[in-house]
Design a protein around this motif. Structure first.
Motif, mmCIF file in Angstrom:
data_model
loop_
_atom_site.group_PDB
_atom_site.id
_atom_site.type_symbol
_atom_site.label_atom_id
_atom_site.label_comp_id
_atom_site.label_asym_id
_atom_site.label_seq_id
_atom_site.Cartn_x
_atom_site.Cartn_y
_atom_site.Cartn_z
ATOM 1 N N ALA A 100 0.837 -1.211 0.000
ATOM 2 C CA ALA A 100 0.000 0.000 0.000
ATOM 3 C C ALA A 100 0.865 1.253 0.000
ATOM 4 O O ALA A 100 0.580 2.228 -0.716
ATOM 5 C CB ALA A 100 -0.916 0.005 1.224
ATOM 6 N N LEU A 128 1.103 4.374 -2.877
ATOM 7 C CA LEU A 128 1.018 5.799 -2.570
ATOM 8 C C LEU A 128 2.301 6.524 -2.949
ATOM 9 O O LEU A 128 2.282 7.661 -3.406
ATOM 10 C CB LEU A 128 0.715 5.997 -1.081
ATOM 11 C CG LEU A 128 -0.687 5.538 -0.657
ATOM 12 C CD1 LEU A 128 -0.825 5.656 0.849
ATOM 13 C CD2 LEU A 128 -1.758 6.367 -1.354
ATOM 14 N N GLU A 165 -5.461 6.642 -5.815
ATOM 15 C CA GLU A 165 -5.026 7.088 -4.491
ATOM 16 C C GLU A 165 -4.384 8.472 -4.527
ATOM 17 O O GLU A 165 -4.272 9.140 -3.491
ATOM 18 C CB GLU A 165 -4.030 6.073 -3.909
ATOM 19 C CG GLU A 165 -4.626 4.729 -3.563
ATOM 20 C CD GLU A 165 -4.786 3.820 -4.770
ATOM 21 O OE1 GLU A 165 -5.354 2.721 -4.620
ATOM 22 O OE2 GLU A 165 -4.337 4.207 -5.878
ATOM 23 N N SER A 166 -3.951 8.914 -5.706
ATOM 24 C CA SER A 166 -3.289 10.217 -5.813
ATOM 25 C C SER A 166 -4.284 11.371 -5.691
ATOM 26 O O SER A 166 -3.889 12.505 -5.419
ATOM 27 C CB SER A 166 -2.565 10.331 -7.149
ATOM 28 O OG SER A 166 -3.491 10.470 -8.219
ATOM 29 N N ARG A 182 -10.567 -0.571 -9.463
ATOM 30 C CA ARG A 182 -10.028 0.263 -8.382
ATOM 31 C C ARG A 182 -10.520 1.690 -8.497
ATOM 32 O O ARG A 182 -10.896 2.323 -7.512
ATOM 33 C CB ARG A 182 -8.496 0.247 -8.436
ATOM 34 C CG ARG A 182 -7.845 -0.831 -7.598
ATOM 35 C CD ARG A 182 -6.342 -0.811 -7.758
ATOM 36 N NE ARG A 182 -5.758 0.465 -7.442
ATOM 37 C CZ ARG A 182 -4.552 0.860 -7.857
ATOM 38 N NH1 ARG A 182 -3.831 0.067 -8.629
ATOM 39 N NH2 ARG A 182 -4.075 2.022 -7.489
ATOM 40 N N ARG A 203 -12.914 3.666 -5.886
ATOM 41 C CA ARG A 203 -12.258 4.748 -5.147
ATOM 42 C C ARG A 203 -12.903 6.104 -5.383
ATOM 43 O O ARG A 203 -12.975 6.939 -4.478
ATOM 44 C CB ARG A 203 -10.777 4.804 -5.537
ATOM 45 C CG ARG A 203 -9.964 5.861 -4.781
ATOM 46 C CD ARG A 203 -9.898 5.509 -3.301
ATOM 47 N NE ARG A 203 -9.111 6.484 -2.552
ATOM 48 C CZ ARG A 203 -9.583 7.645 -2.113
ATOM 49 N NH1 ARG A 203 -10.849 7.974 -2.372
ATOM 50 N NH2 ARG A 203 -8.818 8.462 -1.431
#
Length: 542
Positions: free
Chosen positions: A252, A256, A310-311, A349, A353
């Protein structure tokens, strides 16, 4: 079709539009330009007039002398000087404003007429073979207006994104309109912060011309794609290098870290990544360009590396997804995408997200999934990652876009048939693993084998190993006949079936059955071996 989105204003020394306003407000000392710039005074006068008249007067000027105005802008922008000079920056702002002010039809007609005139001046008047006048004859080399009209007519693409083709000039002929702009692009220094602004404005003009679309030279189109390719790949390499220091951390954390590295690369003023992706969003509207892009695997890898939910860099993710969406309009490319990278898991994803954070990105991701199902025939693969179950939960979400529910429902409807196929394969798998084979319908179903052939890769060909074990050890003629038949079908359908079965020692086991006491077993073993020995078994049986 979703329109191309403007570039996100990220952490740069200046935002492109703010800088454009600054350049417009600052203006240009035209008397100094007249004295110091080695250019046609008529061109300087035309651009000066365009830059200083009212909006209504500018529109009238473009309506009556569009090709002349575009030509003057082009020639002045091509005057040898630093790409980052104040004059070039000002001219590019005026140029970008001008092509934006002109409608697509007006720009297409004016740019094509300008190009035809420039080519005719160079003695290149013969049009491409498919450009003809109303009576079926090529336009005369000294008739640029007729040639421009024919070129513009041929340039207009069909409405379907799947079949659009970027119009190309004859082999060996470069566009005199794109040429000067490409030279500015090639000279831009990535280490100069001001270069990002210049590149952005050049690409605004190039994208407007490409959308018109103005025909381009074959080599020039390759150069444009190579430029975008180099920018995306080099940015991916810098991001990978920045993230490599996190190799010892958790998975994880590494994701990131990679996202942070990508954002850092994007935010630096010495990166042309963002305008490069914007250029791809325009060029990939054409199937012919998509095929050229697809021949560059590392460029596709670079686009995938930008999709890091995630960004939270939603604008960049949207643009990268838009590139995938455009690529997926070519059915062959859509079908091959999973072999180039983890496209389907990555889309899941993103969907999970960004559902609550950014509906625009979610919509684009759904659009890619729909194309992969409809055009790429990847419904089964999408079912396998849980899209049906997740899609049902999405129906309860409160969407801002009224038609989102309809899009999700349509996707789920198209996936139901694939869900049934997977259910059928599940039953087949249970039957094989139990060792109790019978002539159930799936064994002789052509559709079953073609739809599910790739699923035999499960657990390193476990089902094939079980079938080989059965024909080597079972005493039941029914089981032996069915297993031999299934191995033969695998060889016939799978592109590498012969090699795979031979490596698992299935060929020897089948040949041993050819002398079995039971006639049915001998027959199915013989046919299976024939399928291994003959390159095109289906042809020989006709």
């Amino acid at each position: 079709m979703a329109s191309a989105v403007p570039m996100a204003s990220m952490a740069r020394p200046f935002a492109v539009e703010d800088m454009s306003d600054t350049v417009r407000t600052r203006g240009m000392d035209w008397s100094q330009v007249e004295k110091t710039v080695d250019a046609d005074q008529a061109d300087i006068a035309a651009v000066r007039q365009l830059a200083t008249v009212s909006e209504a007067e500018a529109e009238e000027m473009l309506a009556t002398a569009g090709p002349g105005v575009l030509g003057a802008l082009l020639r002045l922008a091509a005057v040898p000087t630093s790409p980052q000079s104040e004059l070039v920056s000002y001219l590019l702002v005026i140029f970008a404003d001008t092509v934006a002010r002109m409608g697509r039809e007006q720009l297409s007609e004016a740019a094509c007429q300008l190009q035809a005139g420039l080519l005719a001046a160079e003695g290149i008047g013969a049009p491409p073979p498919d450009l003809v006048t109303g009576d079926g004859t090529p336009p005369a080399a000294d008739d640029p207006q007729v040639l421009a009209a024919a070129t513009a007519a041929a340039a207009r693409p069909p409405s379907d994104l799947g079949s659009r083709t970027f119009p190309l000039l004859p082999a060996g002929v470069d566009s005199p309109v794109y040429g000067p702009l490409l030279r500015i692009l090639a000279r831009a220094d990535v280490s100069d912060p001001k270069a990002f602004f210049v590149v952005s404005k050049v690409l605004e003009v190039i994208k407007a011309l490409a959308r018109a679309p103005l025909p381009i030279g074959v080599t020039q189109l390759a150069d444009l794609l190579a430029w975008a390719h180099n920018q995306t790949v080099s940015s991916m390499q810098r991001a990978s290098s920045s993230a490599s220091a996190s190799a010892s951390t958790s998975a994880a954390s590494r994701v990131l870290a990679s996202a942070d590295a990508t954002v850092s690369t994007m935010s630096g003023s010495s990166s042309f990544l963002e305008p490069a992706v914007g250029l791809l969003q325009t060029l990939l509207r054409y199937n012919s360009v998509r095929q050229e892009f697809w021949a560059r695997p590392r460029a596709f890898d670079a686009i995938l590396s930008l999709i890091v939910p995630e960004s939270l860099q939603f604008q960049l993710i949207y643009q990268a997804l838009n590139v995938l969406w455009l690529l997926s309009y070519s059915a062959d490319i859509a079908a091959e995408m999973p072999s180039r990278g983890p496209v389907i898991p990555l889309l899941m994803r993103v969907l999970k997200r960004v559902r609550k954070e950014n509906e625009k990105v979610f919509r684009m991701a759904i659009g890619v999934v729909i194309n992969l199902v409809d055009r790429g025939q990847l419904g089964s693969a999408i079912v396998e990652v849980g899209m049906v179950k997740y899609g049902k939960t999405l129906l309860a979400h409160a969407w801002k876009d009224a038609d989102m529910i309809e899009r999700i429902e349509a996707l789920l409807d198209s996936l139901r048939v694939h869900e049934e196929d997977l259910s059928t394969f599940g039953q087949y798998k249970e039957e094989v693993l139990s060792g109790l084979l019978t002539w159930s319908p799936v064994h002789k179903s052509e559709a079953f084998w073609r739809i599910n052939i790739n699923k035999f890769e499960w657990e390193e060909w476990r089902l094939l190993r079980v079938l080989i074990q059965l024909i080597s050890s079972s005493q039941d003629p029914l089981i032996l006949a069915v297993a031999a038949h299934d191995l033969g079908e695998f060889v016939r359908i799978h592109p590498a079936g012969k090699r795979i079965l031979t490596s698992l020692e299935g060929k020897d086991a089948l040949m041993a059955l050819m002398t079995h006491a039971d006639e049915s077993v001998r027959e199915h073993a013989l046919v299976a071996v024939q399928k291994m020995l003959v390159k095109n078994y289906s042809f020989t049986t006709q």
